[in-house]
Design a protein around this motif. Structure first.
Motif, mmCIF file in Angstrom:
data_model
loop_
_atom_site.group_PDB
_atom_site.id
_atom_site.type_symbol
_atom_site.label_atom_id
_atom_site.label_comp_id
_atom_site.label_asym_id
_atom_site.label_seq_id
_atom_site.Cartn_x
_atom_site.Cartn_y
_atom_site.Cartn_z
ATOM 1 N N ILE A 72 61.800 37.937 -74.428
ATOM 2 C CA ILE A 72 62.398 38.623 -75.842
ATOM 3 C C ILE A 72 62.076 39.359 -76.490
ATOM 4 N N ALA A 73 60.628 38.931 -76.514
ATOM 5 C CA ALA A 73 59.492 39.230 -77.774
ATOM 6 C C ALA A 73 59.528 40.685 -77.236
ATOM 7 N N ALA A 74 59.144 40.494 -76.274
ATOM 8 C CA ALA A 74 58.367 42.083 -75.709
ATOM 9 C C ALA A 74 59.213 42.869 -75.794
ATOM 10 N N ILE A 75 61.071 42.386 -74.553
ATOM 11 C CA ILE A 75 61.500 43.516 -74.877
ATOM 12 C C ILE A 75 61.928 44.265 -76.493
ATOM 13 N N ASN A 76 61.496 43.401 -76.954
ATOM 14 C CA ASN A 76 61.847 43.973 -78.894
ATOM 15 C C ASN A 76 60.731 44.130 -79.608
ATOM 16 N N ASP A 77 59.667 44.372 -78.563
ATOM 17 C CA ASP A 77 58.720 45.230 -79.497
ATOM 18 C C ASP A 77 58.116 44.267 -80.250
ATOM 19 N N ILE A 78 57.997 43.207 -80.720
ATOM 20 C CA ILE A 78 57.344 42.328 -81.514
ATOM 21 C C ILE A 78 56.143 41.426 -81.186
ATOM 22 N N ASP A 79 55.222 41.421 -82.053
ATOM 23 C CA ASP A 79 53.873 41.337 -81.797
ATOM 24 C C ASP A 79 53.772 40.099 -82.815
ATOM 25 N N LEU A 80 53.861 38.782 -81.243
ATOM 26 C CA LEU A 80 54.339 37.611 -81.621
ATOM 27 C C LEU A 80 53.102 37.157 -82.144
ATOM 28 N N THR A 81 51.526 38.052 -81.734
ATOM 29 C CA THR A 81 50.512 36.880 -82.201
ATOM 30 C C THR A 81 50.508 37.325 -83.467
ATOM 31 N N LYS A 82 50.784 37.730 -84.127
ATOM 32 C CA LYS A 82 50.892 38.607 -85.455
ATOM 33 C C LYS A 82 51.890 38.150 -86.084
#
Length: 110
Positions: A72-82
């Motif tokens: 879900i984060a990937a397809i929404n271009d969310i930087d999970l690490t940050k």
């Protein structure tokens, strides 16, 4: 086995899901997997019978939760690490932790 970063798994899952899944579809799968973790934990506590109770089964279901969350984060271009570092830093201040995640990884107090 190699170590894995959120960026690596996000890139992999973006490639895998960008054309075939919506965030709604991935969220439904995530909820399904959370339910499967609940079943394992209910089996362990004796609240539900006939459920496979093993760390291996729990690990598989937790991995599925991570998979769909990161997708879900990937397809929404969310930087999970940050996002994880930022959120943890705020929580460390709010709850007065001795050190935050960044400090933990650096082996020192913040």
């Amino acid at each position: 086995m190699k170590d894995l970063t959120f960026r690596q798994i996000q890139d992999y899952l973006l490639e895998h899901y960008q054309q075939s899944r919506t965030e709604e579809g991935l969220f439904i799968k995530l909820v399904e997997e959370v339910g499967e973790v609940a079943e394992v934990l209910n089996g362990r506590s004796g609240r539900k019978e006939g459920v496979q109770d093993s760390n291996e089964e729990l690990a598989k279901e937790l991995a599925d939760i991570i998979h769909y969350t990161v997708a879900i984060a990937a397809i929404n271009d969310i930087d999970l690490t940050k996002t994880i570092f930022d959120k943890d830093k705020k929580a460390a201040i709010k709850y007065q932790h001795e050190r935050d995640l960044e400090g933990f990884l650096n082996g020192k107090e913040s």
